[in-house]
Enzyme design. Structure first.
Site, PDB file in Angstrom:
ATOM      1  CG  ASP A   1      38.266  48.766  96.517  1.00 32.78           C
ATOM      2  OD1 ASP A   1      37.888  48.023  97.431  1.00 32.78           O
ATOM      3  OD2 ASP A   1      39.459  48.990  96.260  1.00 32.78           O
TER       4      ASP A   1
ATOM      5  CD  GLU B   1      44.720  50.292  92.240  1.00 29.35           C
ATOM      6  OE1 GLU B   1      44.427  51.419  91.750  1.00 29.35           O
ATOM      7  OE2 GLU B   1      45.151  50.136  93.389  1.00 29.35           O
TER       8      GLU B   1
ATOM      9  CG  ASP C   1      46.285  47.029  96.113  1.00 29.30           C
ATOM     10  OD1 ASP C   1      45.293  47.581  95.615  1.00 29.30           O
ATOM     11  OD2 ASP C   1      46.675  47.218  97.280  1.00 29.30           O
TER      12      ASP C   1
END
Length: 516
Positions: A399, A346, A299
């Site tokens: 998201d 990411e 992430d």
């Protein structure tokens, strides 16, 4: 990482069906593996499997290592003799396709405590020996985790976090810690029991998936919660003052989506201290995640090159500044310690040439999201003709809005561009984007389960910046029409992502018990 064309589905286990209020590691997870196999998918991507924190978010967990105890399958505990049918009744109604976290937590934690007490009534069993082996093998993180959870429960509602515990416990005075460990031994044992059962059940499910040709993509948040076992037990690795309060916090700068940016509130790392320790905490963390998963999504990858530092007393992210991260030194160390880096980077957000160079140097595929593509800019990196092979292409992420929700919300000129670019009517835009992802040159193609089902905005998993209502979505098997898996299989085969190039069985159906 091998350059092979593969595809899969993004679905967190909490979103699975089941009678106990939220999805878990039980029968429904195995049925989902069976469904993936019918669809010739070879990847199952999840969100972080750690305990949830503020707002039920797995990105604000009280531990970077501990598994989510609410995912423990209660029926396996019953089958082991530690729960009864009466313990599992009444079941929690399936309401509005949402997880009612307060009700789920009360019910499931009560069942776990019943199971723990019955388990500990026989300390001569083979299961107890297995528990002791687990505790020994995971001691490096488990002891601190279990003590933290015991103390956190004790002081919940009385403090704002571990910084406000009695000083000896907050500042980790050795005498105070020993006394607390002796006093709360049973509670510590309970949390270790929960982690043992999570680990046992998870590894069984992962083996079943692997045996059926499906690999698991895990997720590692770059930051951890301030109120976590990790920050409490290793405060020197974080930018804290003498009382354990953050001097600066993490977030994202202002952009076209937010004039104030995003203030996440996580404490920032003391990268100099971590480097002096050869990044051992991070190496242990990633090694732990690599044992639990086949691939790992990192992430906020750009935060390793440079991160947005916000003064702790600033009300918004607007007053933040960029600070250099550990960069190449960090990933060189990880590669030396861990070997092959089966990571997905990411790399969404503000991406600079330095971030791209760091990702490419370590052969980490980045992320491309089709919902970001159609802004009338032919150089848009997310447009299919600009996507490169070292990428994972998504219709959307956890998201994002669902693809149907996104389509309903975007302006007409963007719809017009997408229709003309894709040569579609847009009536089946969710399948249009799935097909586009499959056809791309990207190494992997992933679609959230909501996009397979064609669901709208009310079924999105997370709305960033929204204080409540996220992380709750669930599906039922009656939403999964029989042709969905067959259509996935056909596209997967057509675009060279299928493990079996033979024509799929058109008579294949959902696993018989998947409607349970």
């Amino acid at each position: 990482m091998k350059l092979t064309r593969r595809s899969g589905i993004l679905l967190h286990p909490t979103s699975l069906p089941g009678p106990y209020g939220s999805g878990d590691l039980g029968r429904q997870a195995y049925y989902f593996v069976d469904w993936l196999k019918i669809g010739q998918q070879t990847l199952w991507q999840m969100l972080p499997l750690v305990d949830v924190g503020v707002g039920n978010s797995p990105y604000m967990s009280p531990s970077a290592f501990g598994g989510n105890v609410l995912l423990i399958d209660l029926e396996q505990l019953r089958d082991a003799g530690w729960l009864t049918d009466a313990d599992l009744s009444p079941k929690i109604p399936f309401e509005n396709h949402r997880v009612n976290y307060p009700a789920v937590s009360i019910f499931r934690m009560g069942c776990l405590r019943h199971a723990f007490h019955r388990f500990f009534s026989d300390t001569k069993s083979a299961a107890y020996e297995s528990f002791l082996v687990f505790c020994k093998n995971e001691q490096a993180w488990l002891d601190d985790y279990a003590l933290f959870r015991a103390l956190d429960d004790l002081y919940t509602g009385k403090t704002e976090g571990w910084q406000y515990w009695p000083e000896g416990l907050a500042m980790r005075d050795p005498v105070a810690l020993r006394e607390a460990a002796d006093k709360h031994g049973s509670e510590i044992g309970f949390w270790k029991f929960c982690q043992w059962q999570f680990h046992e059940q998870w590894m069984r499910l992962k083996k079943y998936a692997n045996d059926n040709g499906i690999e698991i993509i895990g997720d590692v948040p770059i930051f951890v919660s301030l109120n976590s076992a990790d920050v409490w037990s290793r405060p020197g690795f974080f930018r804290l003052d003498s009382r354990g309060n953050p001097m600066a916090v993490a977030g994202a700068p202002p952009d076209k989506f937010s004039d104030d940016g995003q203030r996440w509130g996580n404490p920032l790392y003391n990268w100099d201290a971590l480097a002096a320790d050869d990044y051992l905490w991070w190496a242990d963390r990633l090694a732990h995640m690599m044992r639990l998963n086949d691939l790992v999504r990192i992430d906020h990858f750009r935060g390793f090159e440079a991160y947005w530092e916000i003064p702790a007393d600033a009300p918004s992210a607007a007053k933040g500044v960029w600070r250099k991260g550990p960069g190449k030194a960090f990933f060189s160390t990880m590669k030396r310690v861990l070997g092959e880096l089966n990571f997905i980077a990411e790399d969404l957000g503000v991406i600079t040439p330095e971030v791209i160079a760091l990702r490419k140097e370590f052969d980490l595929p980045g992320m491309r999201v089709l919902q970001f593509a159609f802004d009338y800019n032919p150089k848009n990196l997310y447009l299919p003709h600009n996507v490169e092979q070292d990428a994972v292409i998504y219709t959307g992420t956890h998201d994002n809005n669902t693809t149907r929700g996104w389509w309903d919300a975007i302006p007409e000129h963007e719809k017009d561009y997408a229709r003309r670019y894709l040569s579609v009517s847009g009536d089946w835009i969710h399948w249009d984007l799935v097909r586009t992802a499959m056809a791309s040159v990207a190494r992997y193609a992933i679609a959230p389960m909501q996009d397979v089902l064609g669901l709208g905005e009310e079924c999105r998993m997370n709305a960033p910046g929204k204080a409540s209502g996220s992380w709750e979505w669930r599906f039922t098997w009656d939403q999964v029409e029989g042709w969905f898996a067959l259509h996935l299989a056909e596209m997967t085969r057509l675009y060279g992502r299928a493990p079996d190039v033979k024509k799929p069985d058109t008579g294949a159906t959902l696993p018989e018990t998947a409607s349970v």
